[in-house]
Design a protein around this motif. Sequence first.
Motif, PDB file in Angstrom:
ATOM      1  N   GLU A   9      16.578  -9.728 -25.606  1.00  0.00           N
ATOM      2  CA  GLU A   9      17.812  -9.888 -25.984  1.00  0.00           C
ATOM      3  C   GLU A   9      18.930 -10.137 -24.745  1.00  0.00           C
ATOM      4  OE1 GLU A   9      19.571  -7.358 -28.872  1.00  0.00           O
ATOM      5  OE2 GLU A   9      17.913  -7.503 -30.275  1.00  0.00           O
ATOM      6  N   PRO A  12      18.324 -14.727 -20.142  1.00  0.00           N
ATOM      7  CA  PRO A  12      19.253 -15.778 -20.405  1.00  0.00           C
ATOM      8  C   PRO A  12      18.738 -17.088 -21.190  1.00  0.00           C
ATOM      9  CG  PRO A  12      17.785 -15.861 -18.222  1.00  0.00           C
ATOM     10  CD  PRO A  12      17.663 -14.554 -19.009  1.00  0.00           C
ATOM     11  N   ASN A  13      19.624 -17.890 -21.280  1.00  0.00           N
ATOM     12  CA  ASN A  13      19.213 -19.056 -22.405  1.00  0.00           C
ATOM     13  C   ASN A  13      18.113 -19.815 -21.871  1.00  0.00           C
ATOM     14  OD1 ASN A  13      20.764 -18.446 -24.216  1.00  0.00           O
ATOM     15  ND2 ASN A  13      22.617 -19.523 -23.424  1.00  0.00           N
ATOM     16  N   ASP A  14      18.150 -19.718 -20.314  1.00  0.00           N
ATOM     17  CA  ASP A  14      17.088 -20.698 -19.602  1.00  0.00           C
ATOM     18  C   ASP A  14      15.938 -19.887 -19.096  1.00  0.00           C
ATOM     19  OD1 ASP A  14      15.543 -22.358 -18.035  1.00  0.00           O
ATOM     20  OD2 ASP A  14      17.083 -22.698 -16.530  1.00  0.00           O
ATOM     21  N   PRO A  15      14.830 -19.716 -20.048  1.00  0.00           N
ATOM     22  CA  PRO A  15      13.763 -19.068 -19.659  1.00  0.00           C
ATOM     23  C   PRO A  15      12.880 -19.221 -18.226  1.00  0.00           C
ATOM     24  CG  PRO A  15      12.783 -20.437 -21.271  1.00  0.00           C
ATOM     25  CD  PRO A  15      14.449 -20.609 -20.997  1.00  0.00           C
ATOM     26  N   GLN A  17      14.673 -19.563 -15.382  1.00  0.00           N
ATOM     27  CA  GLN A  17      15.290 -19.105 -14.287  1.00  0.00           C
ATOM     28  C   GLN A  17      14.294 -18.080 -13.676  1.00  0.00           C
ATOM     29  OE1 GLN A  17      18.836 -17.478 -14.788  1.00  0.00           O
ATOM     30  NE2 GLN A  17      19.805 -18.862 -16.359  1.00  0.00           N
ATOM     31  N   TYR A  30      11.511 -15.680 -16.170  1.00  0.00           N
ATOM     32  CA  TYR A  30      11.662 -14.911 -17.356  1.00  0.00           C
ATOM     33  C   TYR A  30      10.178 -15.498 -18.325  1.00  0.00           C
ATOM     34  CZ  TYR A  30      16.173 -13.065 -16.202  1.00  0.00           C
ATOM     35  OH  TYR A  30      17.124 -12.424 -15.691  1.00  0.00           O
ATOM     36  N   ARG A  31      10.042 -16.702 -18.275  1.00  0.00           N
ATOM     37  CA  ARG A  31       8.987 -17.096 -18.905  1.00  0.00           C
ATOM     38  C   ARG A  31       7.504 -16.594 -18.661  1.00  0.00           C
ATOM     39  NH1 ARG A  31       8.654 -21.808 -21.917  1.00  0.00           N
ATOM     40  NH2 ARG A  31      10.528 -22.764 -20.787  1.00  0.00           N
TER      41      ARG A  31
END
Length: 299
Positions: A9, A12-15, A17, A30-31
């Motif tokens: 949760e 960020p919106n861009d995984p 980053q 993050y991905r």
Amino acid sequence: MSLFQAFLEAFPNDPDQTVLWTCDSEHYSYRDLYEFSGQLANALQQNGLKSGDTIAIQTGKSADLVFLYLASLRVGLTCLPLNPSIALSDLSASPETQRLSLLVCSPDKEEQAQESAADLNIASILTLGTRGDGSLMSACITQDLLFQDSPLAADTPAALLPSGTTENRAVLTSMTQADLLREARDLVKKHSLNGEDVLLHALPAYQKHGLFSLVNMALLSGSKICYLKSFDAVRMTGLLPRITVMAGNPVVYQHWISSSSFTGDIPQSVRSCLCAGGLPSKESSDLFYDYTRRKINIL
């Protein structure tokens, strides 16, 4: 809410980053955290592990160790981090270690681990090196990157931490996922961490703050992690312009302060110097302040 769900949760919106990078020029997004931990979680389940099981980890410091910790959270495992210098035979007197489902050790400790496996009733042994090597990483090759996360209760045990010895046996303290989440939230608030921060992780990974606390508070706050695999005073000094928060322990600070690379020139962008497990000696703390006009604060 499980701890990993709380991390998701906060992503960020861009995984894509970058969230973690090492001095060996390894960069992870993050991905990557989501997919690599999912792959490891699948490998752990394939090895027969399930929620409620306990794994001991005795490896060197690496990004893969962070992924393994996240994978253990997703499966619902309890992690017992061990100092690499401790002989496994020393754990045989502790009742908590009599139910280890898995030991993940460095490849060079596998033979010793096999000898201790019977005494510790260890069901399985896998190895993990610091360069993407080891039988655990080999087992991941055929695993899916996506892991089917199951709902976990907040009181699911997540960590076993050495807290001393009594009658010649180790005393271990248990922390649940809720405990770790509560602590992480408190640390984020205490140190005002946010998505603009970059944390220099100079802590040993076998210590509580190194494997759990610092990673948890970074992922919960959206901070980035600069992951120093081993103590290197020259590298630490060179990394200062790229970070905002430094985190070490008394030994790290004392070695750094006494090194020739320590000049006391800390950029203004470094807003906080944190120390886990107490503060350095008064002499080291005073010397640090004299050189930098900064105080070392307890993590």
